[in-house]
Design a protein around this motif. Structure first.
Motif, mmCIF file in Angstrom:
data_model
loop_
_atom_site.group_PDB
_atom_site.id
_atom_site.type_symbol
_atom_site.label_atom_id
_atom_site.label_comp_id
_atom_site.label_asym_id
_atom_site.label_seq_id
_atom_site.Cartn_x
_atom_site.Cartn_y
_atom_site.Cartn_z
ATOM 1 N N ALA A 486 -30.430 -2.135 7.339
ATOM 2 C CA ALA A 486 -29.449 -1.075 7.113
ATOM 3 C C ALA A 486 -28.664 -0.779 8.385
ATOM 4 C CB ALA A 486 -30.147 0.190 6.616
ATOM 5 N N ALA A 487 -29.346 -0.774 9.533
ATOM 6 C CA ALA A 487 -28.668 -0.508 10.801
ATOM 7 C C ALA A 487 -27.664 -1.605 11.120
ATOM 8 C CB ALA A 487 -29.689 -0.381 11.920
ATOM 9 N N GLY A 488 -28.037 -2.852 10.870
ATOM 10 C CA GLY A 488 -27.107 -3.952 11.118
ATOM 11 C C GLY A 488 -25.880 -3.872 10.234
ATOM 12 N N ASP A 489 -26.100 -3.583 8.933
ATOM 13 C CA ASP A 489 -24.956 -3.443 8.021
ATOM 14 C C ASP A 489 -24.067 -2.279 8.442
ATOM 15 O OD1 ASP A 489 -25.985 -5.543 6.605
ATOM 16 O OD2 ASP A 489 -26.883 -4.297 5.025
ATOM 17 N N ALA A 490 -24.698 -1.172 8.826
ATOM 18 C CA ALA A 490 -23.924 0.011 9.208
ATOM 19 C C ALA A 490 -23.092 -0.266 10.447
ATOM 20 C CB ALA A 490 -24.852 1.192 9.444
ATOM 21 N N GLY A 491 -23.635 -0.993 11.405
ATOM 22 C CA GLY A 491 -22.880 -1.301 12.610
ATOM 23 C C GLY A 491 -21.621 -2.077 12.306
ATOM 24 N N ARG A 492 -21.720 -3.014 11.380
ATOM 25 C CA ARG A 492 -20.532 -3.789 11.015
ATOM 26 C C ARG A 492 -19.542 -2.946 10.223
ATOM 27 N NH1 ARG A 492 -24.733 -7.442 10.153
ATOM 28 N NH2 ARG A 492 -24.791 -6.947 7.922
ATOM 29 N N LEU A 493 -20.065 -2.123 9.315
ATOM 30 C CA LEU A 493 -19.177 -1.335 8.462
ATOM 31 C C LEU A 493 -18.488 -0.221 9.241
ATOM 32 C CD1 LEU A 493 -21.493 -1.084 5.337
ATOM 33 C CD2 LEU A 493 -19.303 -2.298 5.471
ATOM 34 N N LEU A 494 -19.199 0.337 10.212
ATOM 35 C CA LEU A 494 -18.618 1.438 10.974
ATOM 36 C C LEU A 494 -17.362 0.984 11.714
ATOM 37 C CD1 LEU A 494 -19.258 4.414 11.430
ATOM 38 C CD2 LEU A 494 -20.436 3.782 13.529
ATOM 39 N N ALA A 495 -17.347 -0.273 12.132
ATOM 40 C CA ALA A 495 -16.165 -0.786 12.828
ATOM 41 C C ALA A 495 -14.963 -0.875 11.889
ATOM 42 C CB ALA A 495 -16.469 -2.157 13.424
ATOM 43 N N GLU A 496 -15.216 -0.978 10.572
ATOM 44 C CA GLU A 496 -14.124 -1.064 9.610
ATOM 45 C C GLU A 496 -13.600 0.304 9.189
ATOM 46 O OE1 GLU A 496 -15.083 -3.551 6.290
ATOM 47 O OE2 GLU A 496 -16.394 -4.847 7.483
ATOM 48 N N VAL A 497 -14.374 1.351 9.454
ATOM 49 C CA VAL A 497 -13.952 2.700 9.072
ATOM 50 C C VAL A 497 -12.863 3.161 10.032
ATOM 51 C CG1 VAL A 497 -14.700 5.107 8.861
ATOM 52 C CG2 VAL A 497 -16.195 3.248 8.100
ATOM 53 N N PRO A 498 -11.801 3.793 9.532
ATOM 54 C CA PRO A 498 -10.737 4.280 10.433
ATOM 55 C C PRO A 498 -11.293 5.193 11.529
ATOM 56 C CG PRO A 498 -10.029 4.416 8.151
ATOM 57 C CD PRO A 498 -11.477 4.028 8.121
ATOM 58 N N GLN A 499 -10.732 5.059 12.715
ATOM 59 C CA GLN A 499 -11.249 5.802 13.857
ATOM 60 C C GLN A 499 -11.217 7.311 13.621
ATOM 61 O OE1 GLN A 499 -9.344 4.892 17.565
ATOM 62 N NE2 GLN A 499 -10.512 6.391 18.726
ATOM 63 N N GLY A 500 -10.139 7.804 13.017
ATOM 64 C CA GLY A 500 -10.041 9.236 12.769
ATOM 65 C C GLY A 500 -11.155 9.742 11.884
ATOM 66 N N ALA A 510 -25.081 9.583 14.001
ATOM 67 C CA ALA A 510 -26.246 10.265 14.585
ATOM 68 C C ALA A 510 -27.419 10.243 13.620
ATOM 69 C CB ALA A 510 -25.875 11.700 14.954
ATOM 70 N N LEU A 511 -27.172 10.543 12.352
ATOM 71 C CA LEU A 511 -28.249 10.504 11.348
ATOM 72 C C LEU A 511 -28.795 9.089 11.196
ATOM 73 C CD1 LEU A 511 -26.732 12.829 8.593
ATOM 74 C CD2 LEU A 511 -28.812 13.260 9.908
ATOM 75 N N LEU A 512 -27.887 8.096 11.215
ATOM 76 C CA LEU A 512 -28.332 6.713 11.071
ATOM 77 C C LEU A 512 -29.282 6.331 12.204
ATOM 78 C CD1 LEU A 512 -27.955 3.939 9.621
ATOM 79 C CD2 LEU A 512 -26.151 3.478 11.301
ATOM 80 N N ARG A 513 -28.911 6.625 13.447
ATOM 81 C CA ARG A 513 -29.769 6.275 14.592
ATOM 82 C C ARG A 513 -31.091 7.026 14.531
ATOM 83 N NH1 ARG A 513 -24.829 7.234 17.597
ATOM 84 N NH2 ARG A 513 -23.716 5.273 17.947
ATOM 85 N N ALA A 514 -31.051 8.276 14.097
ATOM 86 C CA ALA A 514 -32.288 9.055 14.007
ATOM 87 C C ALA A 514 -33.229 8.452 12.964
ATOM 88 C CB ALA A 514 -31.976 10.512 13.665
ATOM 89 N N HIS A 515 -32.691 8.059 11.811
ATOM 90 C CA HIS A 515 -33.538 7.468 10.768
ATOM 91 C C HIS A 515 -34.142 6.149 11.238
ATOM 92 C CE1 HIS A 515 -32.197 10.626 8.322
ATOM 93 N NE2 HIS A 515 -31.132 10.071 7.782
ATOM 94 N N VAL A 516 -33.334 5.315 11.887
ATOM 95 C CA VAL A 516 -33.842 4.028 12.369
ATOM 96 C C VAL A 516 -34.885 4.261 13.460
ATOM 97 C CG1 VAL A 516 -33.221 1.881 13.539
ATOM 98 C CG2 VAL A 516 -31.746 2.787 11.730
ATOM 99 N N GLY A 517 -34.618 5.188 14.380
ATOM 100 C CA GLY A 517 -35.570 5.473 15.449
ATOM 101 C C GLY A 517 -36.904 5.951 14.918
ATOM 102 N N CYS A 518 -36.882 6.815 13.917
ATOM 103 C CA CYS A 518 -38.133 7.318 13.335
ATOM 104 C C CYS A 518 -38.889 6.206 12.622
ATOM 105 C CB CYS A 518 -37.837 8.467 12.377
ATOM 106 S SG CYS A 518 -37.227 9.948 13.197
#
Length: 865
Positions: A486-500, A510-518
């Motif tokens: 999920a973290a790998g997919d999110a990293g790729r998808l986040l780059a496609e989301v508009p910066q704004g 932040a929630l994604l990193r917290a879930h992966v860290g836990c």
């Protein structure tokens, strides 16, 4: 300290800086006055006199003229007035106080940063009213706050907090309540003490002379007897007088018209429809019917609903006619609530089926113009769930299911979504709703249905929301592999989301990193978990990311505890609870892991009642994330507490409770095994204990040293010492590990007859235990240590150099050292602020100092902290 007034009106800050935004400007703007407004000096003078009392109450029926009276007075006041119009919908104390702070800012009154700001709409933390009242009390001159439509405030907690602020703000606050009914405040006290100014319904009623002036402003000149009859019929009701004036002014015989109206019309709805709506042109009637589905709206939205381009001029004309169209400032209008309700009923009757289409158009326009909250509400009203779910996900707002003001509102809104809505966005929203209630099985089922229908053409933001939900599901099930994917997919998808869009929703990464860290923590990848969680905890001071940061701090505290560093764990856990209080995070937000860590540290210090209180608080809270880490560590901490109380059988029962997670956690299994062996040893089953200990790995260090202690007590000293020798050296063991290891080696030296070595090791362990306030390791050693603790005969000792601070005095000083306020220290220790000050004063005397900083420095020099 006194507040300083800012010059001019500053622009509204971004939502993430305000803590509870975005704010509607119209709610904190003084309402504009209609051209036919009549100023009544007898009432404005009463309001002027009200500045000499803490509370002014303006109460009367709907349409009595309360708001216009207060608005006219506020606009002409010599001193700045903060204005807040309360919302008609559900309003928690967090939303209320956030808008009060914004109203103060809008009036040019700066708010001290230490007051803080609520982050959650449902409630404000218990200390917020005290901070605000304290800041108001220190002002050089009072601030005047008008709370309009206060009858819309239904939460009794708001009234209780408001009364607290009013009572304790002293001369720093002058409060004006404009309301249809009496508020839930102890008005009898204010009346008895002469501290209440009241303008009631009878005072607001128009006198015959005032009514004649009002009718004149509407272009009506009536004989005296006709005016008296109208006043008698309406009982001086301002809205009724205006209604009659609007209806009669175009009549050839206004006096006769009013008599006929008086005889034949008893329903306000009939009057409004026949004499206000039907008198408009067909185009204006169509516009009014269509905008009746809206609340506050700009003319451009009215154009979008009607297909016109002249809504602004039409609305301005209606406003000038006082035709129940109110101008709110900032180019925004709204219909009189009663008029709007009647129009909506008429719309359904005249144009059936159009209401849903109007809601759909409004939803699309509002989303395109960045007003997602209102767009979702209209989308749901249109029963267009494909749009509503797609808008939530497409705007990357799914994180609001787990943080911020919107969580309860979103849950209630999407609870109305029917089972027939089965598109991918709807399924993802259902998954979010289930996962927000810690239902991974249901959440995963909806996630699978959604992912089967997702494609590369699906917006990146929607797929990013799916990755976030998969990471949360992996955390709830203890699946590190799924979390990594999920973290790998999110990293790729986040780059496609508009910066704004990314910048608008910092809570999602932040929630994604917290879930992966836990999840990594659960799987035993402690270094990777620490790095990821530290990145979240060190994020910016934004209200949107506060829940993720609080969660990360709590799990970092757990890692400190596993390393044998109880003081560091306590500090991080307290920082997490302080963050929760600062942003008023609700009980249903987070995992509660910080409370469990505080309980574990309390057991190490033999503060057993306090440990049980922390555990009960963690178990009793409605936590949003009940993950395996918190559940498993909570069970082991409960077992430690029961063992410390001499209840091994109950400890075994606690350890047998199943822990969620599809994979086993190596560090948790090690802790459970050691505690199970300790319970068997306490019951006299040495063989069972030793058999279990063979499965305990050499790390983590806390488990290894505790396992060595159980082995030694079971009669296997050589195996115990070998286990100590195998402790990992990387990073160095924490104080709790060093104390236990020193005591165990001292016991072995004492058994071998080397009393000198044993005494030196015990002295070293005691010194280190004192710094960390550790008592449990010394109590668990058994009676052999007593002779080594007794001092050798010596001359009577000189008076002690180190002051004898009590436990509570050291705890208060520890809070001071962490820069906590008196209120935060009191809340942490469950004592009053006065008791905190008393303990601190005693500490000053014993340490021979007069200031907080000197007390902390002296206590550290003497190793008391």
């Amino acid at each position: 300290m006194a507040w300083e007034r800012r010059s001019g009106r500053e622009p509204v800050a971004p939502a993430h800086d305000l803590g509870a935004g975005p704010f509607l400007r119209t709610r904190t703007a003084v309402p504009a006055l209609p051209p036919t407004f009549l100023r009544r000096g007898r009432l404005t003078r009463r309001l002027d006199a009200g500045l000499d009392t803490p509370l002014t109450l303006v109460t009367g029926a709907a349409g009595a003229g309360k708001t216009l009276l207060a608005a006219d007075w506020a606009a002409r006041a010599e001193r700045p007035v903060a204005w807040l119009t309360n919302d008609a919908g559900h309003q928690g104390s967090g939303t209320f106080w956030a808008y009060v702070l914004e109203a103060l800012r809008g009036a040019g009154e700066s708010v001290p940063p230490e007051v803080g700001a609520p982050a959650c709409g449902d409630r404000a933390d218990a200390l917020f009213p005290a901070r605000l009242a304290g800041a108001l009390c220190e002002r050089d001159r009072p601030v005047t706050v008008v709370l309009d439509e206060y009858d819309r405030v239904s939460d009794p907690e708001i009234s209780a907090q408001l009364e607290f602020v009013l009572r304790h703000a002293g001369p720093g606050l002058r409060l004006v309540l404009v309301t249809r009914n009496e508020p839930r405040l102890p008005l009898h006290r204010y009346r008895a003490s002469g501290e209440l100014t009241e303008i009631r319904n009878a005072d607001l009623a128009f006198t015959p002379d005032e009514a004649a002036e009002l009718l004149g402003l509407h272009g009506l000149e009536l004989p005296r007897h006709a005016t008296l009859g109208l006043v008698e019929h309406t009982r001086g009701w301002a809205a009724g007088l205006r209604l009659c004036a609007l209806a009669a002014r175009d009549s050839a015989d206004p006096e006769r018209y009013l008599k006929e109206f008086e005889a034949g019309h008893s329903a306000v709805a009939d009057f409004l429809l026949a004499e206000v709506l039907d008198r408009q042109s067909p185009g204006t009637r169509g516009l009014l019917l269509r905008v009746s589905v809206l609340g506050d709206f700009p003319p451009a939205l009215a154009d979008a609903l009607t297909g016109r381009r002249d809504a602004e001029s039409v609305l301005a004309g209606l406003r000038r006619q006082n035709a129940f169209v109110e101008y709110l400032g900032d180019v925004s209008y709204r219909l009189h609530p009663l008029f709007g309700e009647i129009l909506r009923a008429h719309l359904r009757e005249r144009l059936p089926g159009l209401e849903a289409e109007l809601h759909r158009r409004a939803a699309g326009w509002l989303r395109r113009h960045g007003r997602l909250t209102e767009a979702l509400r209209h989308g749901a009203a249109a029963d267009d769930w494909e749009f509503t779910a797609g808008a939530l996900l497409g705007d990357l707002a799914v994180g609001q299911f787990f943080t911020g003001l919107r969580s309860p509102d979103l849950a209630a809104l999407f609870a109305r979504m029917p089972a027939t809505a089965t598109d991918p966005a709807a399924e993802l929203v259902r998954a979010a709703s289930r996962l927000a209630r810690s239902d991974p099985e249901g959440g995963l089922a909806h996630l699978r249905h959604a992912e089967q229908a997702l494609s590369v053409d699906t917006p990146a933001a929607t797929r990013m929301c799916g990755a976030l939900l998969r990471a949360l599901a992996a955390r709830l099930t203890g699946s590190p592999g799924d979390a990594a994917t999920a973290a790998g997919d999110a990293g790729r998808l986040l780059a496609e989301v508009p910066q704004g869009l990314r910048e608008e929703h910092p809570e999602v990464p932040a929630l994604l990193r917290a879930h992966v860290g836990c999840t990594l923590l659960w799987a035993g990848h402690l270094d990777e978990a620490r790095a990821g969680l530290a990145a979240v905890a060190g994020g910016g001071e934004r209200a949107a990311t506060a829940p993720a940061r609080e969660d990360a701090l709590g799990h970092l505290a757990l890692l400190d505890y596993l390393d044998g560093r109880p003081s560091a764990a306590e500090n991080r856990a307290l920082a997490a609870t302080a963050l929760r209080r600062r942003f008023s995070l609700p009980a249903g937000c987070g995992s509660g892991i910080a409370l469990v860590v505080l309980a574990a540290v309390a057991v190490e210090r033999d503060e057993l009642e306090r440990a049980e209180a922390w555990l009960d608080a963690a178990d009793g809270g409605e936590q949003a994330v009940r993950d395996p880490v918190c559940a498993g560590f909570g069970a082991t901490t409960r077992a430690r507490l029961l063992l410390a109380r001499g209840r091994p059988r109950a400890a075994l029962d606690a350890l047998r409770r199943p822990v969620p997670g599809v994979t086993a956690s190596p560090w948790l299994e090690a802790h459970r095994t050691v505690l199970t062996a300790a319970a068997h040893q306490a019951e006299g089953h040495r063989g069972a204990a030793c058999a279990l200990l063979r499965r305990v790995p050499p790390s983590p260090a806390m488990c290894a040293v505790e396992a060595a202690g159980v082995q030694y007590a079971a009669g296997f000293p050589e195996a115990a010492l070998r286990r100590l020798d195998a402790l990992p050296a990387r990073g160095g063991p924490g104080p709790a590990v060093r104390v236990r290891a020193a005591l165990l080696r001292a016991r072995a030296a004492d058994a071998a007859g080397d009393t000198g070595t044993a005494r030196r090791l015990v002295e070293h362990a005691v010194r280190e235990a004192r710094r960390e306030r550790l008592r449990r390791p010394l109590l668990d050693t058994g009676p052999w240590i007593r002779p080594l603790l007794d001092p050798a005969p010596a001359p009577p000792p000189a008076p002690p150099v180190v002051p004898d601070l009590s436990l509570r005095e050291r705890e208060v000083l520890s809070g001071v050292a962490r820069l906590m306020s008196y209120e935060e220290i009191g809340a942490d220790l469950f004592i009053s602020v006065n008791t905190v000050k008393t303990h601190l004063k005693n500490a000053y005397r014993k340490l021979s100092v007069n200031r907080r900083s000197d007390a902390v420095r002296r206590a550290r020099e003497l190793h008391l902290l």
